[in-house]
Design a protein around this motif. Structure first.
Motif, PDB file in Angstrom:
ATOM      1  N   THR A  33       0.546  -0.644  -0.515  1.00 49.69           N
ATOM      2  CA  THR A  33       0.240  -0.204   0.152  1.00 49.69           C
ATOM      3  C   THR A  33       0.740   1.337   0.095  1.00 49.69           C
ATOM      4  O   THR A  33       0.023   1.491  -0.251  1.00 49.69           O
ATOM      5  CB  THR A  33      -0.572   0.020   1.447  1.00 49.69           C
ATOM      6  OG1 THR A  33      -1.496  -1.250   1.332  1.00 49.69           O
ATOM      7  CG2 THR A  33      -1.673   0.947   1.291  1.00 49.69           C
ATOM      8  N   LYS A  36       2.269   2.151  -3.220  1.00 45.11           N
ATOM      9  CA  LYS A  36       0.914   1.730  -4.038  1.00 45.11           C
ATOM     10  C   LYS A  36       1.243   0.899  -5.809  1.00 45.11           C
ATOM     11  O   LYS A  36       1.041   0.975  -6.666  1.00 45.11           O
ATOM     12  CB  LYS A  36       1.015   3.376  -5.043  1.00 45.11           C
ATOM     13  CG  LYS A  36       1.123   4.555  -4.217  1.00 45.11           C
ATOM     14  CD  LYS A  36       0.700   5.682  -4.605  1.00 45.11           C
ATOM     15  CE  LYS A  36       0.767   6.809  -3.879  1.00 45.11           C
ATOM     16  NZ  LYS A  36       0.734   8.194  -4.434  1.00 45.11           N
ATOM     17  N   ARG A 118     -10.368  -6.975  -4.834  1.00 49.12           N
ATOM     18  CA  ARG A 118      -9.772  -5.957  -5.447  1.00 49.12           C
ATOM     19  C   ARG A 118      -8.857  -5.883  -6.213  1.00 49.12           C
ATOM     20  O   ARG A 118      -8.348  -4.452  -7.512  1.00 49.12           O
ATOM     21  CB  ARG A 118      -9.077  -5.692  -4.151  1.00 49.12           C
ATOM     22  CG  ARG A 118      -7.853  -4.590  -4.532  1.00 49.12           C
ATOM     23  CD  ARG A 118      -6.922  -4.051  -4.877  1.00 49.12           C
ATOM     24  NE  ARG A 118      -6.031  -3.140  -5.048  1.00 49.12           N
ATOM     25  CZ  ARG A 118      -6.048  -1.781  -5.999  1.00 49.12           C
ATOM     26  NH1 ARG A 118      -6.830  -2.168  -6.292  1.00 49.12           N
ATOM     27  NH2 ARG A 118      -5.305  -1.124  -5.773  1.00 49.12           N
ATOM     28  N   GLN A 124     -10.101   1.111  -5.608  1.00 48.47           N
ATOM     29  CA  GLN A 124      -9.739   0.885  -3.810  1.00 48.47           C
ATOM     30  C   GLN A 124     -10.992   0.672  -2.969  1.00 48.47           C
ATOM     31  O   GLN A 124     -10.050   0.452  -1.813  1.00 48.47           O
ATOM     32  CB  GLN A 124      -9.514   2.626  -4.545  1.00 48.47           C
ATOM     33  CG  GLN A 124      -8.248   3.218  -4.836  1.00 48.47           C
ATOM     34  CD  GLN A 124      -7.169   2.805  -4.416  1.00 48.47           C
ATOM     35  OE1 GLN A 124      -6.835   1.106  -4.778  1.00 48.47           O
ATOM     36  NE2 GLN A 124      -6.342   3.480  -3.979  1.00 48.47           N
ATOM     37  N   ALA A 127      -9.248  -2.230  -1.750  1.00 47.08           N
ATOM     38  CA  ALA A 127      -8.231  -2.108  -1.603  1.00 47.08           C
ATOM     39  C   ALA A 127      -8.421  -2.274   0.012  1.00 47.08           C
ATOM     40  O   ALA A 127      -8.012  -2.463   1.674  1.00 47.08           O
ATOM     41  CB  ALA A 127      -7.424  -2.025  -1.725  1.00 47.08           C
ATOM     42  N   LEU A 128      -9.331  -0.796   0.318  1.00 46.96           N
ATOM     43  CA  LEU A 128      -9.629  -0.115   2.334  1.00 46.96           C
ATOM     44  C   LEU A 128     -10.141  -1.101   2.454  1.00 46.96           C
ATOM     45  O   LEU A 128      -9.596  -1.802   3.778  1.00 46.96           O
ATOM     46  CB  LEU A 128     -10.481   0.683   1.819  1.00 46.96           C
ATOM     47  CG  LEU A 128     -10.964   0.924   3.490  1.00 46.96           C
ATOM     48  CD1 LEU A 128      -9.782   1.805   4.253  1.00 46.96           C
ATOM     49  CD2 LEU A 128     -12.041   2.423   2.957  1.00 46.96           C
ATOM     50  N   ARG A 189      -4.563   6.298   3.594  1.00 50.75           N
ATOM     51  CA  ARG A 189      -4.046   5.148   2.375  1.00 50.75           C
ATOM     52  C   ARG A 189      -4.230   4.871   1.575  1.00 50.75           C
ATOM     53  O   ARG A 189      -3.709   5.147   0.368  1.00 50.75           O
ATOM     54  CB  ARG A 189      -3.725   4.217   3.707  1.00 50.75           C
ATOM     55  CG  ARG A 189      -2.304   5.013   4.653  1.00 50.75           C
ATOM     56  CD  ARG A 189      -1.858   2.783   5.475  1.00 50.75           C
ATOM     57  NE  ARG A 189      -1.559   2.850   4.924  1.00 50.75           N
ATOM     58  CZ  ARG A 189       0.163   2.365   4.545  1.00 50.75           C
ATOM     59  NH1 ARG A 189       0.743   3.367   5.248  1.00 50.75           N
ATOM     60  NH2 ARG A 189       0.172   1.419   3.855  1.00 50.75           N
ATOM     61  N   HIS A 190      -5.670   4.864   1.605  1.00 46.84           N
ATOM     62  CA  HIS A 190      -6.340   3.881  -0.362  1.00 46.84           C
ATOM     63  C   HIS A 190      -7.043   4.935  -0.465  1.00 46.84           C
ATOM     64  O   HIS A 190      -7.422   5.030  -1.813  1.00 46.84           O
ATOM     65  CB  HIS A 190      -7.018   3.512   0.897  1.00 46.84           C
ATOM     66  CG  HIS A 190      -6.235   1.214   1.210  1.00 46.84           C
ATOM     67  ND1 HIS A 190      -5.529   0.517   0.405  1.00 46.84           N
ATOM     68  CD2 HIS A 190      -7.027   1.299   2.010  1.00 46.84           C
ATOM     69  CE1 HIS A 190      -4.530   0.205   1.368  1.00 46.84           C
ATOM     70  NE2 HIS A 190      -5.651   0.375   2.485  1.00 46.84           N
TER      71      HIS A 190
END
Length: 321
Positions: A33, A36, A118, A124, A127-128, A189-190
């Motif tokens: 993360t 990226k 994901r 995204q 991803a979170l 972060r995401h």
């Protein structure tokens, strides 16, 4: 009914699974993360068309190396969690142990599916969810370590019902506070590039004070209790909150610099990668400790509370016959 003695081997296996989970998929996921690199491969479960085990991992570039390593570590923990579940059903007759072990395997499986979705959907929000769900998986592993530990079935309990309710309420508020802070960190972060989450930039750093306040409150609430489990949770939370506060300040420093001091952040520097990833990992450990605090506050409730409930139920039953 007599409880069966806990298996030392199962307890050790639970520790092994949790430690490897923290060192492998959790840590590599945090690095992915930070870099990226979550979409460095557009396919899953293959990697650039290669079978997962056939991909030339050791000779790949940095981002590919980290992301594929994360996938391999996830597969490893999946096999370990399956073995842990089988061991729990073979070595321990307690329903709680079997249920938590089975829950770990199902949660690890769901986590893998979230990671795959994901990638395939390039979303995204997934991803979170994938990142935050890791805290639940790890909390289940920590819970299994706790309930398979020697002496858990003979754990000291609180003697005051009012004290028990007070501690339980404080633990619940503390967990909710930590969870809110953890989720806001996930936003940064995401979803940091989405305007609707811009508020998190200002709220997240200052909300850390609420986490510290509740941690200190919980520490003093359980400091003089008869339960060593609650005291250990409180001490761990206090230490983690202090470390996380320092790592959070360091994260801000390496991420944004201090322009007024002439300090400019260097993007993707080793310090930034390590410190930002560490902030995520320590946050996960803090949330896990909050879950254990709530679990312990429920597990050490006074036994005479249950006895009083039984007596009332017996009296009611007698009155209706």
């Amino acid at each position: 009914m007599n409880s069966t003695p806990p298996s030392r081997w199962l307890h050790r296996f639970a520790w092994l699974t949790a430690v490897l989970t923290l060192l492998l998929p959790v840590t590599t996921g945090a690095i992915v993360t930070t870099l990226k690199a979550g979409m460095i491969f557009s396919d899953w479960p293959s990697s650039d068309g290669y079978n997962m085990l056939a991909y030339p991992w050791l000779t790949s570039a940095r981002d590919e190396f980290v992301e594929h390593g994360h996938r391999l570590s996830g597969m490893t923990i999946g096999l370990l969690s399956l073995s842990l579940t089988i061991a729990a059903w073979c070595l321990d007759r307690r329903r709680s142990v079997r249920a938590v072990a089975t829950g770990i395997f199902l949660a690890v499986f769901a986590q893998g599916m979230l990671g795959g979705a994901r990638v395939l959907m390039d979303e995204q929000l997934l991803a979170l969810l994938h990142g935050d769900f890791a805290a639940l998986v790890f909390s289940l592993m920590a819970t299994l370590i706790l309930i398979t530990s020697p002496g858990w079935d003979q754990r000291p309990r609180l003697t005051s019902i009012d004290e028990s309710h007070s501690i339980s309420g404080t633990a619940n508020v503390l967990l909710a506070t930590i969870a809110a802070q953890y989720v806001m960190g996930g936003f940064l972060r995401h979803l940091r590039e989405r305007g609707q989450f811009a508020w998190a930039w200002m709220v997240h750093p200052w909300f850390a004070l609420a986490v510290v306040f509740m941690t200190v409150l919980f520490f003093f609430a359980v400091k003089g209790t008869e339960s060593p489990h609650l005291r250990r949770c409180a001490t761990a939370l206090l230490c983690l909150a202090a470390v996380q506060s320092l790592v959070g300040l360091a994260t801000w420093y390496v991420k944004y610099g201090v322009p007024s001091w002439g300090v400019v952040a260097q993007q993707d520097s080793p310090a930034q990668i390590v410190i930002c990833s560490m902030h995520k990992v320590v946050g996960l450990l803090t949330l896990m400790s909050g879950v254990l605090a709530v679990f312990c506050s429920w597990a050490v409730k006074p036994l005479h509370q249950d006895q009083r409930t039984t007596k009332v139920a017996t009296s009611v039953a007698g009155a209706t016959t």
